[in-house]
Design a protein around this motif. Structure first.
Motif, PDB file in Angstrom:
ATOM      1  N   LYS A   1     -84.672  67.032  20.134  1.00  0.00           N
ATOM      2  CA  LYS A   1     -85.606  68.163  20.133  1.00  0.00           C
ATOM      3  C   LYS A   1     -85.162  69.221  21.138  1.00  0.00           C
ATOM      4  O   LYS A   1     -85.219  70.413  20.860  1.00  0.00           O
ATOM      5  N   ILE A   2     -84.725  68.782  22.311  1.00  0.00           N
ATOM      6  CA  ILE A   2     -84.234  69.736  23.318  1.00  0.00           C
ATOM      7  C   ILE A   2     -83.034  70.502  22.751  1.00  0.00           C
ATOM      8  O   ILE A   2     -82.936  71.732  22.886  1.00  0.00           O
ATOM      9  N   THR A   3     -82.139  69.772  22.100  1.00  0.00           N
ATOM     10  CA  THR A   3     -80.937  70.386  21.518  1.00  0.00           C
ATOM     11  C   THR A   3     -81.335  71.395  20.443  1.00  0.00           C
ATOM     12  O   THR A   3     -80.820  72.519  20.395  1.00  0.00           O
ATOM     13  N   GLU A   4     -82.278  70.990  19.594  1.00  0.00           N
ATOM     14  CA  GLU A   4     -82.713  71.851  18.488  1.00  0.00           C
ATOM     15  C   GLU A   4     -83.402  73.114  19.008  1.00  0.00           C
ATOM     16  O   GLU A   4     -83.088  74.231  18.589  1.00  0.00           O
ATOM     17  N   LEU A   5     -84.337  72.953  19.938  1.00  0.00           N
ATOM     18  CA  LEU A   5     -85.117  74.095  20.429  1.00  0.00           C
ATOM     19  C   LEU A   5     -84.287  75.046  21.287  1.00  0.00           C
ATOM     20  O   LEU A   5     -84.468  76.262  21.230  1.00  0.00           O
ATOM     21  N   SER A   6     -83.386  74.489  22.086  1.00  0.00           N
ATOM     22  CA  SER A   6     -82.609  75.341  23.003  1.00  0.00           C
ATOM     23  C   SER A   6     -81.330  75.864  22.352  1.00  0.00           C
ATOM     24  O   SER A   6     -80.783  76.869  22.787  1.00  0.00           O
ATOM     25  N   GLY A   7     -80.863  75.157  21.338  1.00  0.00           N
ATOM     26  CA  GLY A   7     -79.592  75.533  20.710  1.00  0.00           C
ATOM     27  C   GLY A   7     -78.402  75.232  21.610  1.00  0.00           C
ATOM     28  O   GLY A   7     -77.316  75.781  21.413  1.00  0.00           O
ATOM     29  N   GLN A   8     -78.598  74.368  22.610  1.00  0.00           N
ATOM     30  CA  GLN A   8     -77.539  74.081  23.589  1.00  0.00           C
ATOM     31  C   GLN A   8     -77.021  72.650  23.458  1.00  0.00           C
ATOM     32  O   GLN A   8     -77.790  71.738  23.164  1.00  0.00           O
TER      33      GLN A   8
ATOM     34  N   GLU B   1     -87.006  76.292  28.812  1.00  0.00           N
ATOM     35  CA  GLU B   1     -88.026  76.753  27.865  1.00  0.00           C
ATOM     36  C   GLU B   1     -88.311  75.660  26.826  1.00  0.00           C
ATOM     37  O   GLU B   1     -89.468  75.437  26.448  1.00  0.00           O
ATOM     38  N   ALA B   2     -87.262  74.970  26.388  1.00  0.00           N
ATOM     39  CA  ALA B   2     -87.451  73.886  25.413  1.00  0.00           C
ATOM     40  C   ALA B   2     -88.316  72.779  26.013  1.00  0.00           C
ATOM     41  O   ALA B   2     -89.203  72.240  25.342  1.00  0.00           O
ATOM     42  N   VAL B   3     -88.085  72.464  27.280  1.00  0.00           N
ATOM     43  CA  VAL B   3     -88.898  71.433  27.949  1.00  0.00           C
ATOM     44  C   VAL B   3     -90.358  71.884  28.005  1.00  0.00           C
ATOM     45  O   VAL B   3     -91.274  71.110  27.720  1.00  0.00           O
ATOM     46  N   ARG B   4     -90.572  73.163  28.316  1.00  0.00           N
ATOM     47  CA  ARG B   4     -91.953  73.679  28.377  1.00  0.00           C
ATOM     48  C   ARG B   4     -92.619  73.588  27.006  1.00  0.00           C
ATOM     49  O   ARG B   4     -93.781  73.188  26.898  1.00  0.00           O
ATOM     50  N   GLN B   5     -91.881  73.936  25.967  1.00  0.00           N
ATOM     51  CA  GLN B   5     -92.460  73.884  24.617  1.00  0.00           C
ATOM     52  C   GLN B   5     -92.830  72.455  24.229  1.00  0.00           C
ATOM     53  O   GLN B   5     -93.909  72.208  23.686  1.00  0.00           O
TER      54      GLN B   5
ATOM     55  N   ASP C   1     -89.271  61.568  33.100  1.00  0.00           N
ATOM     56  CA  ASP C   1     -88.841  62.246  34.329  1.00  0.00           C
ATOM     57  C   ASP C   1     -88.803  63.759  34.114  1.00  0.00           C
ATOM     58  O   ASP C   1     -89.198  64.533  34.996  1.00  0.00           O
ATOM     59  N   VAL C   2     -88.332  64.167  32.946  1.00  0.00           N
ATOM     60  CA  VAL C   2     -88.203  65.599  32.653  1.00  0.00           C
ATOM     61  C   VAL C   2     -89.572  66.217  32.378  1.00  0.00           C
ATOM     62  O   VAL C   2     -89.913  67.269  32.920  1.00  0.00           O
ATOM     63  N   ILE C   3     -90.372  65.547  31.558  1.00  0.00           N
ATOM     64  CA  ILE C   3     -91.694  66.079  31.195  1.00  0.00           C
ATOM     65  C   ILE C   3     -92.618  66.145  32.407  1.00  0.00           C
ATOM     66  O   ILE C   3     -93.416  67.074  32.556  1.00  0.00           O
ATOM     67  N   ARG C   4     -92.498  65.166  33.301  1.00  0.00           N
ATOM     68  CA  ARG C   4     -93.379  65.128  34.486  1.00  0.00           C
ATOM     69  C   ARG C   4     -92.895  66.036  35.609  1.00  0.00           C
ATOM     70  O   ARG C   4     -93.606  66.262  36.592  1.00  0.00           O
ATOM     71  N   SER C   5     -91.675  66.538  35.496  1.00  0.00           N
ATOM     72  CA  SER C   5     -91.122  67.376  36.565  1.00  0.00           C
ATOM     73  C   SER C   5     -91.833  68.730  36.638  1.00  0.00           C
ATOM     74  O   SER C   5     -92.207  69.317  35.622  1.00  0.00           O
ATOM     75  N   ARG C   6     -91.975  69.245  37.856  1.00  0.00           N
ATOM     76  CA  ARG C   6     -92.558  70.576  38.068  1.00  0.00           C
ATOM     77  C   ARG C   6     -91.526  71.667  37.779  1.00  0.00           C
ATOM     78  O   ARG C   6     -91.881  72.840  37.591  1.00  0.00           O
ATOM     79  N   THR C   7     -90.266  71.288  37.769  1.00  0.00           N
ATOM     80  CA  THR C   7     -89.182  72.271  37.708  1.00  0.00           C
ATOM     81  C   THR C   7     -89.270  73.271  36.549  1.00  0.00           C
ATOM     82  O   THR C   7     -89.174  74.483  36.787  1.00  0.00           O
ATOM     83  N   PRO C   8     -89.461  72.817  35.301  1.00  0.00           N
ATOM     84  CA  PRO C   8     -89.491  73.812  34.207  1.00  0.00           C
ATOM     85  C   PRO C   8     -90.603  74.843  34.385  1.00  0.00           C
ATOM     86  O   PRO C   8     -90.491  75.971  33.916  1.00  0.00           O
ATOM     87  N   TRP C   9     -91.679  74.455  35.071  1.00  0.00           N
ATOM     88  CA  TRP C   9     -92.802  75.378  35.270  1.00  0.00           C
ATOM     89  C   TRP C   9     -92.582  76.292  36.461  1.00  0.00           C
ATOM     90  O   TRP C   9     -93.260  77.325  36.595  1.00  0.00           O
ATOM     91  N   LEU C  10     -91.688  75.930  37.340  1.00  0.00           N
ATOM     92  CA  LEU C  10     -91.368  76.787  38.481  1.00  0.00           C
ATOM     93  C   LEU C  10     -90.202  77.714  38.164  1.00  0.00           C
ATOM     94  O   LEU C  10     -89.960  78.686  38.881  1.00  0.00           O
TER      95      LEU C  10
ATOM     96  N   ILE D   1     -80.785  68.790  33.572  1.00  0.00           N
ATOM     97  CA  ILE D   1     -79.790  68.648  32.496  1.00  0.00           C
ATOM     98  C   ILE D   1     -79.292  67.197  32.440  1.00  0.00           C
ATOM     99  O   ILE D   1     -79.197  66.600  31.366  1.00  0.00           O
ATOM    100  N   HIS D   2     -79.009  66.619  33.600  1.00  0.00           N
ATOM    101  CA  HIS D   2     -78.525  65.240  33.636  1.00  0.00           C
ATOM    102  C   HIS D   2     -79.583  64.270  33.102  1.00  0.00           C
ATOM    103  O   HIS D   2     -79.272  63.349  32.352  1.00  0.00           O
ATOM    104  N   SER D   3     -80.834  64.503  33.464  1.00  0.00           N
ATOM    105  CA  SER D   3     -81.913  63.629  32.997  1.00  0.00           C
ATOM    106  C   SER D   3     -82.091  63.736  31.489  1.00  0.00           C
ATOM    107  O   SER D   3     -82.374  62.740  30.820  1.00  0.00           O
ATOM    108  N   VAL D   4     -81.912  64.962  30.969  1.00  0.00           N
ATOM    109  CA  VAL D   4     -81.990  65.117  29.501  1.00  0.00           C
ATOM    110  C   VAL D   4     -80.824  64.366  28.856  1.00  0.00           C
ATOM    111  O   VAL D   4     -80.997  63.643  27.868  1.00  0.00           O
ATOM    112  N   GLN D   5     -79.628  64.507  29.426  1.00  0.00           N
ATOM    113  CA  GLN D   5     -78.461  63.790  28.877  1.00  0.00           C
ATOM    114  C   GLN D   5     -78.738  62.297  28.784  1.00  0.00           C
ATOM    115  O   GLN D   5     -78.324  61.633  27.835  1.00  0.00           O
ATOM    116  N   LEU D   6     -79.419  61.765  29.790  1.00  0.00           N
ATOM    117  CA  LEU D   6     -79.671  60.318  29.845  1.00  0.00           C
ATOM    118  C   LEU D   6     -80.923  59.912  29.070  1.00  0.00           C
ATOM    119  O   LEU D   6     -81.266  58.735  29.003  1.00  0.00           O
ATOM    120  N   GLY D   7     -81.611  60.901  28.521  1.00  0.00           N
ATOM    121  CA  GLY D   7     -82.816  60.597  27.746  1.00  0.00           C
ATOM    122  C   GLY D   7     -83.991  60.143  28.598  1.00  0.00           C
ATOM    123  O   GLY D   7     -84.853  59.410  28.120  1.00  0.00           O
TER     124      GLY D   7
END
Ligand code: SF4
Ligand code: SF4
Length: 137
Positions: free
Chosen positions: A19-26, A96-100, A65-74, A55-61
């Motif tokens: 989903k991250i790959t699809e939404l971000s195109g990255q 942005e993909a994580v936020r969506q 950790d990614v959804i609970r992180s404050r980072t995408p919102w900051l 990015i590393h956490s997304v790579q590892l699935g």
């Protein structure tokens, strides 16, 4: 306590990663953890996970950790990370993909009804808008 991280093939090919790959195109697997994105990020001082760690956490699935992180919102969507990445990864689009994905989960991160008037007046508008989007989406 055993703090080793268990990574399974299922995590690496999870729906979250797709989903991250699809939404971000990255292609996040291009990242080789050089850290240039984080070194230039103006918001890194308040982040719990640095952009390269997201990015590393997304790579590892590591979905939670990614959804609970404050980072995408900051993230201020300033694109500094994107222009610095030697692998051409648009990290801002990954944020942005994580936020969506997070918004689509419709979880309560903000209890608008429980906030006091003074707090409501001081909150950044985008925080309130994200709360309303969750309730109306
Ligand atoms: S777009 Fe977000 S993650 Fe990237 S440098 Fe700007 S604030 Fe940091
Ligand atoms: S700048 Fe690009 S390659 Fe380097 S850590 Fe960040 S995302 Fe990975």
């Amino acid at each position: 306590m055993d703090m080793r991280l268990q990574i399974s093939p299922g995590m690496l090919r999870s729906e979250f990663v797709s989903k991250i790959t699809e939404l971000s195109g990255q292609d996040i697997n291009l990242c080789y953890q050089c850290g240039k994105c984080s070194a230039g990020c103006p918001m890194s001082f308040v982040m719990d996970l640095l952009p390269n760690q997201i990015i590393h956490s997304v790579q590892l699935g590591l979905t939670e950790d990614v959804i609970r992180s404050r980072t995408p919102w900051l993230c201020a969507s300033c694109l500094v990370c994107t222009v610095r990445c030697p692998k051409g990864i648009d990290i801002a689009s990954v944020m942005e993909a994580v936020r969506q994905i997070s918004l689509r989960k419709s979880e309560d991160f903000i209890d608008l009804a429980g906030l006091e008037r003074g707090t409501l007046a001081e909150l950044p508008a985008i925080a309130l808008v994200s709360g309303f989007r969750k309730l109306t989406g």
